[in-house]
Structure formats: structure tokens, C-alpha cells
Design an enzyme around this catalytic site. Sequence first.
Site, mmCIF file in Angstrom:
data_model
loop_
_atom_site.group_PDB
_atom_site.id
_atom_site.type_symbol
_atom_site.label_atom_id
_atom_site.label_comp_id
_atom_site.label_asym_id
_atom_site.label_seq_id
_atom_site.Cartn_x
_atom_site.Cartn_y
_atom_site.Cartn_z
ATOM 1 N N LYS A 46 1.261 -1.402 -0.128
ATOM 2 C CA LYS A 46 -0.048 0.233 0.130
ATOM 3 C C LYS A 46 0.441 1.265 0.134
ATOM 4 O O LYS A 46 -0.084 2.291 -0.225
ATOM 5 C CB LYS A 46 -1.503 0.141 1.233
ATOM 6 C CG LYS A 46 -0.853 0.170 2.707
ATOM 7 C CD LYS A 46 -1.356 0.490 3.443
ATOM 8 C CE LYS A 46 -1.024 0.721 4.761
ATOM 9 N NZ LYS A 46 -0.617 0.318 5.630
ATOM 10 N N HIS A 183 2.113 -3.882 15.044
ATOM 11 C CA HIS A 183 2.541 -2.903 13.884
ATOM 12 C C HIS A 183 2.273 -1.768 15.066
ATOM 13 O O HIS A 183 1.641 -1.179 15.892
ATOM 14 C CB HIS A 183 1.424 -2.407 13.204
ATOM 15 C CG HIS A 183 1.864 -1.125 11.988
ATOM 16 N ND1 HIS A 183 2.494 -0.318 12.018
ATOM 17 C CD2 HIS A 183 2.434 -1.359 10.968
ATOM 18 C CE1 HIS A 183 3.246 0.002 11.165
ATOM 19 N NE2 HIS A 183 2.629 -0.740 10.118
ATOM 20 N N GLU A 260 6.866 -6.130 7.698
ATOM 21 C CA GLU A 260 6.322 -5.707 6.145
ATOM 22 C C GLU A 260 7.009 -4.540 6.808
ATOM 23 O O GLU A 260 6.419 -3.039 6.121
ATOM 24 C CB GLU A 260 4.718 -6.013 7.007
ATOM 25 C CG GLU A 260 3.985 -7.012 7.680
ATOM 26 C CD GLU A 260 2.835 -7.229 7.801
ATOM 27 O OE1 GLU A 260 2.550 -8.137 8.305
ATOM 28 O OE2 GLU A 260 2.313 -6.066 8.398
HETATM 29 C C1 PLP Z 1 0.590 0.064 6.295
HETATM 30 C C2 PLP Z 1 1.222 -1.097 6.891
HETATM 31 C C3 PLP Z 1 2.290 -1.834 6.784
HETATM 32 C C4 PLP Z 1 3.622 -0.672 6.744
HETATM 33 O O1 PLP Z 1 3.764 0.645 7.257
HETATM 34 P P1 PLP Z 1 5.285 1.082 7.158
HETATM 35 O O2 PLP Z 1 4.988 2.388 8.544
HETATM 36 O O3 PLP Z 1 4.976 2.173 5.502
HETATM 37 O O4 PLP Z 1 5.903 -0.045 7.010
HETATM 38 C C5 PLP Z 1 3.173 -2.591 7.043
HETATM 39 N N1 PLP Z 1 1.640 -3.771 7.966
HETATM 40 C C6 PLP Z 1 0.422 -3.126 7.868
HETATM 41 C C7 PLP Z 1 0.155 -3.692 8.406
HETATM 42 C C8 PLP Z 1 -0.031 -2.295 7.683
HETATM 43 O O5 PLP Z 1 -1.146 -1.703 7.687
#
Ligand code: PLP
Length: 378
Positions: A46, A183, A260
Site C-alpha cells: 500500500k 504494528h 512488513e
Molecule cells: C501500512 C502497514 C504496513 C507498512 O507500514 P510502514 O509504516 O509503511 O512500514 C505494514 N503492515 C501493515 C499491517 C500495515 O497496515
Amino acid sequence: MNHAKLKAIAREYGTPVFVVDHDVIRSNYRAFKKHLPRVQAYYAVKANSAPEIVRTLYKIGASFDVASMPEFKLVYDNIRHLPAKERQDFIWDKIIYAHPIKANQTLIELDQYKPLVTYDNYEEIRKIRKYAPHAGLVLRIKVPNTGAMVELSSKFGADPGEAVKLIKAAHDAGLTVEGISFHVGSQTTNFQNYVQALQVASGIFREAWSRGFDKMIQLDIGGGFPAPYDENVRPFKELAATLNAEFDRLFPKKVAILAEPGRYMIATAGTAVAEVIGKADRDGKRCYYINDGVYHTYSGIIFDHCKYPVKAFKKGPTQICSVFGPTCDALDTIGLAEQLPELKLGDLVYSENIGAYSAASSTYFNGFPPAKVVHINM
Ligand SMILES: *Cc1c(COP(=O)(O)O)cnc(C)c1O
């Protein structure tokens, strides 16, 4: 990015133009691997979902975090023609569907791929059992997001105190829970968020193992790795050293660790180049109007709470200026305190480190289409 090259691209393709440098993507990926050797990177699509980016990252060994069916298909269609092992392994190895809330129809479509999906509540267990019984599960837990630029813990994540109950409930429904995810919040410069989250996750693993849930072997540390937007962001190397020490201390080798990263991989690879299309003095302040703005490549100002300083290629004494986007809306304001030299209509300006959460949420508002995208060093 090289100034002459940016100007040449603007001349060739016109403005506004969004330039993605694949050398930078590769070097970000390599730095991530080098400093976190135990972690497999699942690029969070995304952040910037251009298929060219997916292909470049796939070629150097990345996996992918998707959060919608179109993102899943985008990745699947751009990588599946390349050598694959057995399909189920291949998908679990290469794609995680990391959105804890999935529509029934999404689960129905995903099931054939035997996906790995996240969940964080009982209703979702019932949905997955009914519509995607072949999925493997990863429990998303809530962890502190203190000081992150973009906070996520109010929307997703099971309370850690509920975690083992949720693992048992999925197990009782005939599903397999393979791990824990979290996260810490996007652009996390407070590295203690990771340390605390790892401690919480490790406690849950231990309790789950002691209850016999021994399929729990994946730790997904999510995204949040900060891009070096300014000098206040401490080097990635430092964060990695902290993480590596915690991994060794808290997680036996049987635990596979994945992350991620979205922003970290792509933010520094993107540069926006626009053109001055209007100029006025208002209340004693110089105002420049450019042909890209917050409904377009600068959308991260709104959605991502990010700032992108506007710079000129032209040299000369600067003054504090306002810079506005091309639409009729006053919200379309890029900055009210940009340091710019005297510019003429037609002069070019640019912003660096604008690769993440920018073009990804560009619109056609007010009839202005998104900037052209040019990929270099593919
Ligand atoms: C948006 C998102 C990410 C990416 O996050 P960054 O801060 O850009 O590294 C990773 N995992 C999930 C579940 C997300 O929603």
C-alpha cells in the site's frame, strides 16, 4: 537524485512528474537485509503499489504484505510466472494478507490460494472458518504506538491479555494459528515501541507453547521502520542492533521472523518534480502555485501527516514563501513556510523522499490527473 537527470525527465515527460529510482529501492532492501539478517521483508504494497516496484523487489528476494484483493492480485500476477515451489509454500513464503478485517467476498476469493491472513477478533474467526477454511492465521495484537507519525493501535489489534483465548478459539474452530503480528505505528522514531512489542509477543508465544499450540512459529514485526526524512531520525542501523539483541534474547531459532516495511523501502526512492504555474503576493508574502498538490503526489501531507520541503533547482537568496497546489481548494496547501529563491512561471521545483503514501493516494480531484510516473534504473 541527480538534478540534471530530474530536469531532463521533466523536459521529456512534462510536469508534474513522479520519479521512482529503482537503484534506491534495491539499496534500501539490501540495507534492511544486511542489518536484520534474521528477518524476511514483506514489502507493504500500500505504500506504493506500482507493479514495477513489486517486480524489482521480487527479483531481489522480497516478499509482500497485501491488504486487499486487488493488491493480492497485483502481487500474484507480477510474480507467479517466476520459479515457484509448491503453491501453498510459495504463497506463504511470498505473500501475507495482513488486514485483520476481511469482507466475506474477499475470503471466498482468497481461499483457493491457501493464504496466510491476520485476525484480531472472534467474529473474524467465524468468517474465516466459513469462507476461507484453508487459510493459515496470524494473530495481530495491539502494542504501544507512542510517538509514531501515524498511529494504528486504535483501529487494530487484540488486547494482549486476550491473545491466548483468541488462539484457542481459532484452534477450536479447526483453524491453525501460526504466529503473532503487530504494528508499532508508521514512521516510528521511538525504538522502545519495538522493544515493548517484542516483549509482549514473546510472553504470548511462551504461554501459547505451554498450552500446546506448537504451530506458533512466525513472528511478524509489522512495519513502522522510519525513513530518514530529517536528521532527528536515528540511523536504521541503531534500530536494527536493538532489534537483533531482542530477537536473540526472546525468540528461539525455531521462530521465523518477518517484517512488513512499506515506507522504509520506498520513501527515499521517490522524487516529485512540478512547475510554477502562478505567482502572487498576498499579505506581504510570496505565494507560488505549482501543478502538483495535496490531492495528488503531495497527498501524504493529509493522509500520512508528512511534510515534504519544496526546493528549487535555481540558486539565489531565498525568502519564506507559501506553496499551493493547482486545485481550487484552500486545503491544497503544500507549505506556508518554504524557503525558495525568486522563481518565474515555468521554473521547476521538487520534493525528495516522497515515495511512500504519495502517488498511492493521488486523486483526479477538480479534473487534475495524478502526476506521470517515471521509473529509472529498473
Ligand atoms: C501500512 C502497514 C504496513 C507498512 O507500514 P510502514 O509504516 O509503511 O512500514 C505494514 N503492515 C501493515 C499491517 C500495515 O497496515
